[in-house]
Design a protein around this motif. Structure first.
Motif, PDB file in Angstrom:
ATOM      1  N   LEU A 135       0.837  -1.183   0.096  1.00  0.00           N
ATOM      2  CA  LEU A 135      -0.001  -0.100   0.046  1.00  0.00           C
ATOM      3  C   LEU A 135       0.929   1.314  -0.085  1.00  0.00           C
ATOM      4  O   LEU A 135       1.954   1.395   0.626  1.00  0.00           O
ATOM      5  N   PRO A 136       0.217   2.537  -0.403  1.00  0.00           N
ATOM      6  CA  PRO A 136       1.083   3.647  -0.519  1.00  0.00           C
ATOM      7  C   PRO A 136       1.493   3.694   1.242  1.00  0.00           C
ATOM      8  O   PRO A 136       0.559   3.600   1.893  1.00  0.00           O
ATOM      9  N   LYS A 137       2.575   4.396   1.272  1.00  0.00           N
ATOM     10  CA  LYS A 137       3.144   4.641   2.615  1.00  0.00           C
ATOM     11  C   LYS A 137       2.200   5.469   3.460  1.00  0.00           C
ATOM     12  O   LYS A 137       2.075   4.967   4.528  1.00  0.00           O
ATOM     13  N   HIS A 138       1.429   6.563   3.001  1.00  0.00           N
ATOM     14  CA  HIS A 138       0.691   7.058   4.023  1.00  0.00           C
ATOM     15  C   HIS A 138      -0.392   6.429   4.350  1.00  0.00           C
ATOM     16  O   HIS A 138      -1.208   6.445   5.324  1.00  0.00           O
ATOM     17  N   VAL A 139      -1.018   5.500   3.422  1.00  0.00           N
ATOM     18  CA  VAL A 139      -2.339   4.719   3.699  1.00  0.00           C
ATOM     19  C   VAL A 139      -1.777   3.519   4.789  1.00  0.00           C
ATOM     20  O   VAL A 139      -2.492   3.135   5.772  1.00  0.00           O
ATOM     21  N   ALA A 140      -0.583   2.773   4.534  1.00  0.00           N
ATOM     22  CA  ALA A 140      -0.040   1.998   5.602  1.00  0.00           C
ATOM     23  C   ALA A 140       0.199   2.465   7.112  1.00  0.00           C
ATOM     24  O   ALA A 140      -0.147   1.650   7.838  1.00  0.00           O
ATOM     25  N   THR A 141       0.608   3.618   6.900  1.00  0.00           N
ATOM     26  CA  THR A 141       0.767   4.363   8.313  1.00  0.00           C
ATOM     27  C   THR A 141      -0.284   4.516   9.020  1.00  0.00           C
ATOM     28  O   THR A 141      -0.643   4.441  10.259  1.00  0.00           O
ATOM     29  N   MET A 142      -1.412   5.227   8.179  1.00  0.00           N
ATOM     30  CA  MET A 142      -2.819   5.388   8.675  1.00  0.00           C
ATOM     31  C   MET A 142      -3.417   4.119   9.114  1.00  0.00           C
ATOM     32  O   MET A 142      -3.970   4.178  10.361  1.00  0.00           O
ATOM     33  N   ALA A 143      -3.311   3.117   8.592  1.00  0.00           N
ATOM     34  CA  ALA A 143      -3.895   1.872   8.932  1.00  0.00           C
ATOM     35  C   ALA A 143      -3.174   1.355  10.091  1.00  0.00           C
ATOM     36  O   ALA A 143      -3.998   0.900  11.088  1.00  0.00           O
ATOM     37  N   ARG A 144      -1.957   1.445  10.321  1.00  0.00           N
ATOM     38  CA  ARG A 144      -1.055   0.965  11.428  1.00  0.00           C
ATOM     39  C   ARG A 144      -1.534   1.503  12.450  1.00  0.00           C
ATOM     40  O   ARG A 144      -1.678   1.122  13.483  1.00  0.00           O
ATOM     41  N   ASP A 145      -1.452   3.213  12.423  1.00  0.00           N
ATOM     42  CA  ASP A 145      -2.022   3.949  13.739  1.00  0.00           C
ATOM     43  C   ASP A 145      -3.215   3.627  14.055  1.00  0.00           C
ATOM     44  O   ASP A 145      -3.610   3.389  15.205  1.00  0.00           O
ATOM     45  N   TYR A 146      -4.136   3.406  13.136  1.00  0.00           N
ATOM     46  CA  TYR A 146      -5.640   3.200  13.537  1.00  0.00           C
ATOM     47  C   TYR A 146      -5.794   1.599  14.270  1.00  0.00           C
ATOM     48  O   TYR A 146      -6.310   1.606  15.475  1.00  0.00           O
ATOM     49  N   LYS A 147      -4.981   0.632  13.970  1.00  0.00           N
ATOM     50  CA  LYS A 147      -4.701  -0.583  14.619  1.00  0.00           C
ATOM     51  C   LYS A 147      -4.225  -0.422  15.817  1.00  0.00           C
ATOM     52  O   LYS A 147      -4.918  -1.022  16.881  1.00  0.00           O
ATOM     53  N   SER A 148      -3.483   0.390  16.168  1.00  0.00           N
ATOM     54  CA  SER A 148      -2.902   0.606  17.580  1.00  0.00           C
ATOM     55  C   SER A 148      -3.664   1.397  18.196  1.00  0.00           C
ATOM     56  O   SER A 148      -3.781   0.760  19.540  1.00  0.00           O
ATOM     57  N   GLN A 149      -4.485   2.211  17.643  1.00  0.00           N
ATOM     58  CA  GLN A 149      -5.279   2.872  18.637  1.00  0.00           C
ATOM     59  C   GLN A 149      -6.668   2.006  18.963  1.00  0.00           C
ATOM     60  O   GLN A 149      -6.972   2.226  20.293  1.00  0.00           O
ATOM     61  N   GLU A 150      -7.011   1.184  18.250  1.00  0.00           N
ATOM     62  CA  GLU A 150      -7.952   0.352  18.232  1.00  0.00           C
ATOM     63  C   GLU A 150      -7.577  -0.593  19.407  1.00  0.00           C
ATOM     64  O   GLU A 150      -8.370  -0.956  20.280  1.00  0.00           O
ATOM     65  N   GLU A 151      -6.382  -1.226  19.394  1.00  0.00           N
ATOM     66  CA  GLU A 151      -5.774  -2.177  20.325  1.00  0.00           C
ATOM     67  C   GLU A 151      -5.736  -1.437  21.692  1.00  0.00           C
ATOM     68  O   GLU A 151      -6.164  -2.116  22.651  1.00  0.00           O
ATOM     69  N   GLN A 152      -5.542  -0.181  21.736  1.00  0.00           N
ATOM     70  CA  GLN A 152      -5.322   0.618  23.072  1.00  0.00           C
ATOM     71  C   GLN A 152      -6.808   0.543  23.752  1.00  0.00           C
ATOM     72  O   GLN A 152      -7.004   0.627  24.869  1.00  0.00           O
ATOM     73  N   ARG A 153      -7.938   1.037  22.886  1.00  0.00           N
ATOM     74  CA  ARG A 153      -9.049   1.142  23.353  1.00  0.00           C
ATOM     75  C   ARG A 153      -9.888  -0.274  23.605  1.00  0.00           C
ATOM     76  O   ARG A 153     -10.665  -0.211  24.483  1.00  0.00           O
ATOM     77  N   GLY A 154      -9.353  -1.592  23.170  1.00  0.00           N
ATOM     78  CA  GLY A 154      -9.658  -2.714  23.420  1.00  0.00           C
ATOM     79  C   GLY A 154     -10.912  -3.258  22.390  1.00  0.00           C
ATOM     80  O   GLY A 154     -11.412  -4.235  22.703  1.00  0.00           O
ATOM     81  N   HIS A 155     -11.118  -2.327  21.301  1.00  0.00           N
ATOM     82  CA  HIS A 155     -12.337  -2.814  20.792  1.00  0.00           C
ATOM     83  C   HIS A 155     -12.145  -2.114  19.084  1.00  0.00           C
ATOM     84  O   HIS A 155     -11.294  -1.089  19.107  1.00  0.00           O
ATOM     85  N   SER A 156     -12.882  -2.270  18.298  1.00  0.00           N
ATOM     86  CA  SER A 156     -13.003  -1.542  16.951  1.00  0.00           C
ATOM     87  C   SER A 156     -14.347  -0.823  16.906  1.00  0.00           C
ATOM     88  O   SER A 156     -15.306  -0.778  17.520  1.00  0.00           O
ATOM     89  N   ASP A 157     -14.124   0.210  15.857  1.00  0.00           N
ATOM     90  CA  ASP A 157     -15.283   1.240  15.438  1.00  0.00           C
ATOM     91  C   ASP A 157     -16.394   0.729  14.509  1.00  0.00           C
ATOM     92  O   ASP A 157     -15.973   0.014  13.686  1.00  0.00           O
TER      93      ASP A 157
END
Length: 157
Positions: A135-157
């Motif tokens: 994936l384009p770098k900015h897309v991969a970064t956004m996905a990785r950041d979102y996944k990390s935030q999701e894991e910190q919250r303990g659930h998905s939106d």
């Protein structure tokens, strides 16, 4: 953003077609089996994609479907717009025509930012990138950041 099943199936079918060698046609049944898409639903999707010149088809015993142009030239946004229309709209009203005033006036800019964010992902990511997993770098970064935030919250939106 809410994506219809039809749009999600269309993207999956197009990414699957992106993995096929140039000149090779894929039957509707093979495409449906490869992605677990109901075949009759896929026929309607492929018709829309053909009408929008995103896929080409050939009838007959050796017939099937192929991308109409190189996978690197077809964005995810192209496929979504073909199936569901504009990427982001508010009650099908143009952003400049929304009836916001007073404390809600800034909402127009919120919707503009949302649309810009979606475009930066969907218009700048093509079928070839998805099919290859690069994936384009900015897309991969956004996905990785979102996944990390999701894991910190303990659930998905």
């Amino acid at each position: 953003m809410r994506m219809s099943a039809k749009a999600e199936y269309a993207v999956r079918a197009m990414v699957q077609l992106a993995t096929v060698d140039d000149g090779v046609l894929v039957t509707t049944d093979d495409l449906a089996k490869a992605q677990g898409i109901p075949p009759q639903f896929l026929v309607d999707i492929l018709t829309a994609l053909r009408n929008d010149r995103l896929v080409r088809s050939h009838r007959g015993r050796d017939g099937g479907y192929a991308l109409a142009r190189p996978a690197a030239e077809i964005s995810i946004a192209d496929v979504l717009r073909c199936i569901d229309g504009p990427l982001a709209s508010v009650r099908d009203i143009g952003l400049g025509d929304l009836p916001y005033s007073g404390p809600t006036a800034a909402l127009t800019d919120v919707w503009r930012a949302l649309r810009a964010s979606m475009r930066s992902v969907l218009e700048e990511t093509n079928l070839a990138e998805v099919a290859s997993g690069s994936l384009p770098k900015h897309v991969a970064t956004m996905a990785r950041d979102y996944k990390s935030q999701e894991e910190q919250r303990g659930h998905s939106d």
